[in-house]
Design a protein around this motif. Structure first.
Motif, mmCIF file in Angstrom:
data_model
loop_
_atom_site.group_PDB
_atom_site.id
_atom_site.type_symbol
_atom_site.label_atom_id
_atom_site.label_comp_id
_atom_site.label_asym_id
_atom_site.label_seq_id
_atom_site.Cartn_x
_atom_site.Cartn_y
_atom_site.Cartn_z
ATOM 1 N N PHE A 1 0.870 -1.374 -0.120
ATOM 2 C CA PHE A 1 -0.193 -0.079 0.085
ATOM 3 C C PHE A 1 0.813 1.278 -0.188
ATOM 4 C CE2 PHE A 1 -1.536 3.515 3.556
ATOM 5 C CZ PHE A 1 -2.513 4.041 1.973
ATOM 6 N N LEU A 2 1.553 1.506 0.972
ATOM 7 C CA LEU A 2 3.209 2.723 0.949
ATOM 8 C C LEU A 2 3.076 2.689 -0.925
ATOM 9 C CD1 LEU A 2 4.664 1.919 4.162
ATOM 10 C CD2 LEU A 2 2.191 3.822 3.979
ATOM 11 N N LYS B 1 -8.974 5.021 6.790
ATOM 12 C CA LYS B 1 -9.139 4.897 5.183
ATOM 13 C C LYS B 1 -9.063 4.297 4.232
ATOM 14 C CE LYS B 1 -13.840 7.965 5.790
ATOM 15 N NZ LYS B 1 -14.399 6.824 6.184
ATOM 16 N N ARG B 2 -7.947 4.942 3.593
ATOM 17 C CA ARG B 2 -6.987 4.964 2.527
ATOM 18 C C ARG B 2 -7.095 3.718 2.674
ATOM 19 N NH1 ARG B 2 -5.872 9.271 -0.813
ATOM 20 N NH2 ARG B 2 -6.218 11.077 0.098
ATOM 21 N N PHE B 3 -6.479 3.441 3.448
ATOM 22 C CA PHE B 3 -5.559 1.697 3.599
ATOM 23 C C PHE B 3 -6.869 0.360 3.150
ATOM 24 C CE2 PHE B 3 -4.805 -2.476 5.380
ATOM 25 C CZ PHE B 3 -4.224 -3.008 4.816
ATOM 26 N N TYR B 4 -7.329 0.682 4.163
ATOM 27 C CA TYR B 4 -9.377 0.158 4.045
ATOM 28 C C TYR B 4 -9.885 0.291 2.665
ATOM 29 C CZ TYR B 4 -8.511 -2.232 8.273
ATOM 30 O OH TYR B 4 -8.076 -2.836 9.679
ATOM 31 N N ALA C 1 -10.575 -2.083 -2.989
ATOM 32 C CA ALA C 1 -10.747 -2.499 -4.112
ATOM 33 C C ALA C 1 -9.564 -3.690 -4.724
ATOM 34 C CB ALA C 1 -10.062 -1.240 -4.379
ATOM 35 N N ALA C 2 -8.730 -3.891 -4.087
ATOM 36 C CA ALA C 2 -7.966 -5.012 -4.399
ATOM 37 C C ALA C 2 -8.180 -6.578 -3.362
ATOM 38 C CB ALA C 2 -6.418 -4.904 -3.357
ATOM 39 N N ALA D 1 -13.801 -7.871 2.717
ATOM 40 C CA ALA D 1 -14.500 -7.999 2.336
ATOM 41 C C ALA D 1 -15.495 -6.857 2.134
ATOM 42 C CB ALA D 1 -15.531 -9.507 2.899
ATOM 43 N N ALA D 2 -14.923 -6.051 3.491
ATOM 44 C CA ALA D 2 -15.901 -4.759 3.831
ATOM 45 C C ALA D 2 -15.213 -4.119 4.466
ATOM 46 C CB ALA D 2 -17.202 -5.248 4.659
#
Length: 146
Positions: A13-14, A85-88, A93-94, A98-99
């Motif tokens: 992610f980073l 928020k950005r990580f999740y 998206a990846a 699941a949520a």
């Protein structure tokens, strides 16, 4: 709390944040700290980043709030919420989760930033700056005095 190695999903992610979003080294370092502290807390609770749900997110926020001895700025709180928020969102998206457990997480409102005012000496220097011996200088001086 002892720092555990960040999960590969966080490192990816980073890397994505740098390559695709062009985030600065300071932003990445802050996200790394935020997500690392969150992962440490989750591990102490017997959970993990990808298994965490909304109760874990809000439980960690309560833990952070109860263990702060100094006042935390709204901008720091907003950045932490943004990190999660950005990580999740990225993980969703990846198809790694699941949520999104942060869907109901609102970032704290930042107080408005007001411009700094000029000192009297700054104002006098500004008014004295135009060269009144030229038409442009006269115009500039007239605009400053309005």
């Amino acid at each position: 709390m002892a720092r555990i190695p960040l999960p590969i999903e966080v490192e990816e992610f980073l890397s994505w944040m740098v390559a695709e979003k062009g985030r600065s080294a300071n932003t990445i370092a802050a996200y790394r700290r935020d997500l690392g502290a969150y992962c440490d807390w989750l591990a102490s609770q017997g959970s993990s980043l990808l298994a965490a749900g909304e109760p874990d997110v809000f439980g960690y926020l309560a833990f952070r709030h109860s263990h702060r001895t100094a006042r935390v700025r709204a901008s720091t709180q907003a950045r932490f919420a943004s990190s999660l928020k950005r990580f999740y969102r990225h993980a969703l998206a990846a198809n790694l989760v699941a949520a999104d457990p942060t869907v109901r997480l609102d970032a704290p409102k930042r107080p408005p930033r007001f411009p700094k005012t000029l000192t009297e000496a700054d104002v006098e220097a500004l008014l004295a700056a135009p060269d009144v011996g030229t038409p442009g200088g006269l115009r500039d001086r007239a605009m400053l005095e309005v």
